[in-house]
Design a protein around this motif. Sequence first.
Motif, PDB file in Angstrom:
ATOM      1  N   UNK A 233       1.232  -0.977   0.115  1.00 52.80           N
ATOM      2  CA  UNK A 233       0.154   0.159  -0.252  1.00 52.80           C
ATOM      3  C   UNK A 233       1.197   1.383  -0.413  1.00 52.80           C
ATOM      4  N   UNK A 234       2.169   1.794  -0.021  1.00 47.44           N
ATOM      5  CA  UNK A 234       3.379   2.029   0.090  1.00 47.44           C
ATOM      6  C   UNK A 234       2.876   3.086   0.998  1.00 47.44           C
ATOM      7  N   UNK A 235       2.547   3.047   1.656  1.00 46.12           N
ATOM      8  CA  UNK A 235       2.123   3.628   2.802  1.00 46.12           C
ATOM      9  C   UNK A 235       3.523   3.699   3.885  1.00 46.12           C
ATOM     10  N   UNK A 236       4.195   4.513   4.478  1.00 46.85           N
ATOM     11  CA  UNK A 236       5.482   5.191   5.711  1.00 46.85           C
ATOM     12  C   UNK A 236       5.059   3.962   6.837  1.00 46.85           C
ATOM     13  N   UNK A 237       3.851   4.605   7.665  1.00 49.23           N
ATOM     14  CA  UNK A 237       3.918   4.099   9.159  1.00 49.23           C
ATOM     15  C   UNK A 237       2.441   3.346   9.260  1.00 49.23           C
ATOM     16  N   UNK A 238       2.521   2.775   9.983  1.00 43.85           N
ATOM     17  CA  UNK A 238       0.945   1.661  10.438  1.00 43.85           C
ATOM     18  C   UNK A 238      -0.028   3.181  11.335  1.00 43.85           C
ATOM     19  N   UNK A 239       0.618   3.681  12.071  1.00 44.75           N
ATOM     20  CA  UNK A 239      -0.275   4.697  12.918  1.00 44.75           C
ATOM     21  C   UNK A 239       0.580   5.553  13.089  1.00 44.75           C
ATOM     22  N   UNK A 240      -0.217   6.891  13.309  1.00 48.21           N
ATOM     23  CA  UNK A 240      -0.192   8.155  13.807  1.00 48.21           C
ATOM     24  C   UNK A 240      -1.534   8.399  14.516  1.00 48.21           C
ATOM     25  N   UNK A 241      -0.158   8.719  15.563  1.00 50.32           N
ATOM     26  CA  UNK A 241      -0.585   8.931  16.801  1.00 50.32           C
ATOM     27  C   UNK A 241      -1.466  10.011  17.357  1.00 50.32           C
ATOM     28  N   UNK A 242      -2.098  10.286  17.841  1.00 48.59           N
ATOM     29  CA  UNK A 242      -2.683  11.790  17.788  1.00 48.59           C
ATOM     30  C   UNK A 242      -3.084  12.348  19.496  1.00 48.59           C
ATOM     31  N   UNK A 243      -2.832  12.965  20.686  1.00 48.02           N
ATOM     32  CA  UNK A 243      -2.691  13.073  21.277  1.00 48.02           C
ATOM     33  C   UNK A 243      -3.586  14.198  21.897  1.00 48.02           C
TER      34      UNK A 243
END
Length: 538
Positions: free
Chosen positions: A382-392
């Motif tokens: 899927x050419x994504x670089x990260x598995x998840x973006x963490x928003x605090x």
Amino acid sequence: MPVKYLTLVTFIWCLGAIQGELTKCPFSGSTTVFTREGEHARLRCKLCNSSTPLALRDLQTHGFNISWFHNAAKVGRVEFSGNRSRITLEGTSLGFWPTFVNDSGNYFCSVSNGTHKIVSAVTTLNVKKNKGLCHDDAYPFSQHIGRSIMLPCPKLDDYSDKKENIIWLKNCTENVHTGAMYTIQKVQEESAGLYMCVLPLENGRVQYNVTRTLNLKAKEYVEPFKPKLIYPIDEQIELGLGEKREIECKAIADNEAVDFCMLYWNFNHNYLTSGGNDVYENSSRIVPEDNRVSVIAPLVFMKIKKEHLNKTFQCVLTCQDTQQIGNIILLEKGKGDTGPVILPIIMAVAVFIIVAVVYVKFKIYFVLCFRDFISRDETLEDSKEYDAYVLLLKSNDAVLSAKEETFALEVLPSILEEKFGYRLCIFERDVLPGGASANDMLSYINKCRRLIIILCAECVAEDSSMYELMTGLHQALVNRLIKPILIEYNPIRDVAFLPQSLQLILRSNRRVKWRSTSLSQNSYFWKKIRYLMPAKHI
């Protein structure tokens, strides 16, 4: 003179007065003593009249003489007048030290007081050639494999005080025991064989033996066949009104037990006997089958009537230790019971419901096991670089913010990245200072597969956090480019102040609650996080 001896004298005198000398006893069964040449044997004097109360060992003490006679085949009757070097008079017994084949024959004793005498029954001495330790004259014994047996040394009543000296030999060579009896605690196949018990006796400083041989057989235990009712058990038969029908009740038993069994029909607690009735029991018959027999009792319906329908007819098998009952219910043809059809459907529905409930309750565990089993990985193409973006979502309270930041910057990465191999994008950690523009946030979110939102009850979002939140929610809910995961760090009591889009996620299945027991990586919290995260081979 004691009374008991006076009784014997009176008895012998009366015998002489009536019939003179009593020369022999009436036949009352023979007594035979078996021995082998070269062994010791002892014969006991047995008076045939049981009314003599005297102990034979005391007769000589009170003036009674005991004489022994031998009816030899060639020389006729021979009297033993006194002790010899080989054959001795031992009180009321005759001892052989040792026996020879020529000693075989009939022996009897007589008790006399000089005027009258009484003669004992005949005892036969059978002396066989000595062909070695093991011989054919063996006492048979048998026991089932796995059970215990106690082997006695037979016919050694005259040596009861010396039985503890008996030596036991297995197959007449191997010494296995010393004592009156030999016990085998658990019989095995190899326990079978000949056992010889040897009693050593000494006479004139010479040792003689008294031997007995036992033949032990080990048998396989076969469970005895129990009579059994074969048909009917619980049957339903469809018949038409007015129809004639014969129904056979069948039981099976072995040849011995069948004589103690009864097979009969019963209706309304009454026997069904033969006669002119519409329903009667016909004569039973026995059919041989191999080593067993079948017993058949026919029940005859001359004409099926309504009063016969939906009633129970019982076939009863009664034996010594069992009673079995089989039931037959007659149904009208075409109006059979729908139970056999409905019951499987109900069971199928019940099983489906149970499986569905189990799957819903343990769906997360099933999915994770399936992922691990097939090594599925959704992050490869899927050419994504990260598995998840963490928003605090930060709070104005410094203490609460510190706890949240510790969870977001330390706890979350230590499990997801170090244990499960995920790659997280945490703005506070991964974005260089000075580059936190709105476009940078959007570009980082677009590089991620999931949006992890950390929420607590005291959160009051600042501008930067709110922009990140709205950007992420727009991508998740409107463009559907990223899937949200909402971590409720602390319980949310009032959700009215939250954005509408965030409230929708709170009500969805993509919400995970943090608890004090969630520290372990095997807890339900981390299993659900892994379930909501993209599948990735660890």
